[in-house]
Scaffold this motif. Structure first.
Motif, PDB file in Angstrom:
ATOM      1  N   LEU A  28       0.812  -1.215   0.000  1.00  0.00           N
ATOM      2  CA  LEU A  28       0.000   0.000   0.000  1.00  0.00           C
ATOM      3  C   LEU A  28       0.849   1.271   0.000  1.00  0.00           C
ATOM      4  N   LYS A  29       1.936   1.235   0.761  1.00  0.00           N
ATOM      5  CA  LYS A  29       2.801   2.401   0.862  1.00  0.00           C
ATOM      6  C   LYS A  29       3.526   2.630  -0.447  1.00  0.00           C
ATOM      7  N   GLY A  30       4.194   1.593  -0.919  1.00  0.00           N
ATOM      8  CA  GLY A  30       4.900   1.610  -2.198  1.00  0.00           C
ATOM      9  C   GLY A  30       5.492   2.925  -2.648  1.00  0.00           C
ATOM     10  N   LEU A  31       6.310   2.862  -3.639  1.00  0.00           N
ATOM     11  CA  LEU A  31       6.903   4.049  -4.243  1.00  0.00           C
ATOM     12  C   LEU A  31       6.139   4.382  -5.510  1.00  0.00           C
ATOM     13  N   ASP A  32       5.996   5.666  -5.776  1.00  0.00           N
ATOM     14  CA  ASP A  32       5.380   6.076  -7.028  1.00  0.00           C
ATOM     15  C   ASP A  32       6.384   6.002  -8.169  1.00  0.00           C
ATOM     16  N   ASN A  33       7.650   6.246  -7.815  1.00  0.00           N
ATOM     17  CA  ASN A  33       8.686   6.291  -8.834  1.00  0.00           C
ATOM     18  C   ASN A  33      10.016   5.924  -8.174  1.00  0.00           C
ATOM     19  N   VAL A  34      10.847   5.208  -8.875  1.00  0.00           N
ATOM     20  CA  VAL A  34      12.138   4.790  -8.319  1.00  0.00           C
ATOM     21  C   VAL A  34      13.006   6.002  -7.996  1.00  0.00           C
ATOM     22  N   SER A  35      12.805   7.096  -8.686  1.00  0.00           N
ATOM     23  CA  SER A  35      13.613   8.295  -8.431  1.00  0.00           C
ATOM     24  C   SER A  35      13.392   8.838  -7.016  1.00  0.00           C
ATOM     25  N   GLN A  36      12.320   8.411  -6.355  1.00  0.00           N
ATOM     26  CA  GLN A  36      12.077   8.831  -4.970  1.00  0.00           C
ATOM     27  C   GLN A  36      13.173   8.327  -4.041  1.00  0.00           C
ATOM     28  N   LEU A  37      13.872   7.264  -4.446  1.00  0.00           N
ATOM     29  CA  LEU A  37      14.928   6.710  -3.612  1.00  0.00           C
ATOM     30  C   LEU A  37      16.147   7.618  -3.539  1.00  0.00           C
ATOM     31  N   ALA A  38      16.160   8.685  -4.315  1.00  0.00           N
ATOM     32  CA  ALA A  38      17.228   9.678  -4.208  1.00  0.00           C
ATOM     33  C   ALA A  38      17.143  10.392  -2.861  1.00  0.00           C
ATOM     34  N   ASN A  39      15.971  10.398  -2.256  1.00  0.00           N
ATOM     35  CA  ASN A  39      15.781  10.950  -0.918  1.00  0.00           C
ATOM     36  C   ASN A  39      16.434   9.987   0.072  1.00  0.00           C
ATOM     37  N   THR A  40      17.490  10.434   0.733  1.00  0.00           N
ATOM     38  CA  THR A  40      18.271   9.563   1.621  1.00  0.00           C
ATOM     39  C   THR A  40      17.425   8.973   2.746  1.00  0.00           C
ATOM     40  N   ALA A  41      16.570   9.767   3.355  1.00  0.00           N
ATOM     41  CA  ALA A  41      15.746   9.271   4.467  1.00  0.00           C
ATOM     42  C   ALA A  41      14.796   8.184   3.999  1.00  0.00           C
ATOM     43  N   LEU A  42      14.182   8.386   2.841  1.00  0.00           N
ATOM     44  CA  LEU A  42      13.270   7.379   2.299  1.00  0.00           C
ATOM     45  C   LEU A  42      14.020   6.103   1.932  1.00  0.00           C
ATOM     46  N   PHE A  43      15.196   6.268   1.345  1.00  0.00           N
ATOM     47  CA  PHE A  43      16.010   5.104   0.982  1.00  0.00           C
ATOM     48  C   PHE A  43      16.385   4.306   2.226  1.00  0.00           C
ATOM     49  N   GLN A  44      16.801   4.994   3.286  1.00  0.00           N
ATOM     50  CA  GLN A  44      17.167   4.309   4.525  1.00  0.00           C
ATOM     51  C   GLN A  44      15.963   3.585   5.114  1.00  0.00           C
ATOM     52  N   PHE A  45      14.794   4.224   5.077  1.00  0.00           N
ATOM     53  CA  PHE A  45      13.588   3.577   5.581  1.00  0.00           C
ATOM     54  C   PHE A  45      13.300   2.303   4.795  1.00  0.00           C
ATOM     55  N   GLU A  46      13.408   2.373   3.468  1.00  0.00           N
ATOM     56  CA  GLU A  46      13.132   1.207   2.627  1.00  0.00           C
ATOM     57  C   GLU A  46      14.102   0.063   2.925  1.00  0.00           C
ATOM     58  N   VAL A  47      15.369   0.394   3.147  1.00  0.00           N
ATOM     59  CA  VAL A  47      16.367  -0.633   3.464  1.00  0.00           C
ATOM     60  C   VAL A  47      16.061  -1.277   4.813  1.00  0.00           C
ATOM     61  N   VAL A  48      15.774  -0.457   5.820  1.00  0.00           N
ATOM     62  CA  VAL A  48      15.457  -0.989   7.159  1.00  0.00           C
ATOM     63  C   VAL A  48      14.184  -1.825   7.105  1.00  0.00           C
ATOM     64  N   PHE A  49      13.184  -1.349   6.381  1.00  0.00           N
ATOM     65  CA  PHE A  49      11.931  -2.089   6.237  1.00  0.00           C
ATOM     66  C   PHE A  49      12.178  -3.458   5.595  1.00  0.00           C
ATOM     67  N   ALA A  50      12.953  -3.478   4.523  1.00  0.00           N
ATOM     68  CA  ALA A  50      13.249  -4.739   3.831  1.00  0.00           C
ATOM     69  C   ALA A  50      14.047  -5.686   4.727  1.00  0.00           C
ATOM     70  N   LEU A  51      15.009  -5.167   5.475  1.00  0.00           N
ATOM     71  CA  LEU A  51      15.795  -6.011   6.380  1.00  0.00           C
ATOM     72  C   LEU A  51      14.940  -6.563   7.521  1.00  0.00           C
ATOM     73  N   ALA A  52      14.039  -5.746   8.036  1.00  0.00           N
ATOM     74  CA  ALA A  52      13.145  -6.218   9.101  1.00  0.00           C
ATOM     75  C   ALA A  52      12.229  -7.324   8.588  1.00  0.00           C
ATOM     76  N   LEU A  53      11.715  -7.159   7.389  1.00  0.00           N
ATOM     77  CA  LEU A  53      10.846  -8.182   6.808  1.00  0.00           C
ATOM     78  C   LEU A  53      11.634  -9.465   6.547  1.00  0.00           C
ATOM     79  N   ALA A  54      12.845  -9.332   6.032  1.00  0.00           N
ATOM     80  CA  ALA A  54      13.694 -10.506   5.794  1.00  0.00           C
ATOM     81  C   ALA A  54      14.021 -11.213   7.111  1.00  0.00           C
ATOM     82  N   ALA A  55      14.320 -10.447   8.147  1.00  0.00           N
ATOM     83  CA  ALA A  55      14.608 -11.038   9.460  1.00  0.00           C
ATOM     84  C   ALA A  55      13.398 -11.791   9.992  1.00  0.00           C
TER      85      ALA A  55
END
Length: 71
Positions: A28-55
């Motif tokens: 539901l949250k998803g990204l509208d565009n991959v270019s949004q990952l240029a935002n460092t805070a959003l990129f860090q959130f996505e990485v932490v979210f993915a690592l938490a889900l993997a864990a």
């Protein structure tokens, strides 16, 4: 080999629904565009979210293997 099915325990159910909730949130949250990952805070959130889900998935794997080994 006639084993009867056992109901899932609290931990198994909790991990399952937590995983389902996180996957749903991610969809539901998803990204509208991959270019949004240029935002460092959003990129860090996505990485932490993915690592938490993997864990959570790894925890689920080990938990179910432990439970299966006991029965």
């Amino acid at each position: 080999m006639t084993q009867t099915a056992q109901p899932h325990g609290f931990v198994t159910k909790t991990v399952h629904w937590l995983s389902a909730g996180l996957i749903g949130y991610g969809c539901l949250k998803g990204l509208d565009n991959v270019s949004q990952l240029a935002n460092t805070a959003l990129f860090q959130f996505e990485v932490v979210f993915a690592l938490a889900l993997a864990a959570l998935f790894v925890l689920r794997l080990f938990w179910t293997k432990r439970i299966a080994a006991e029965s």
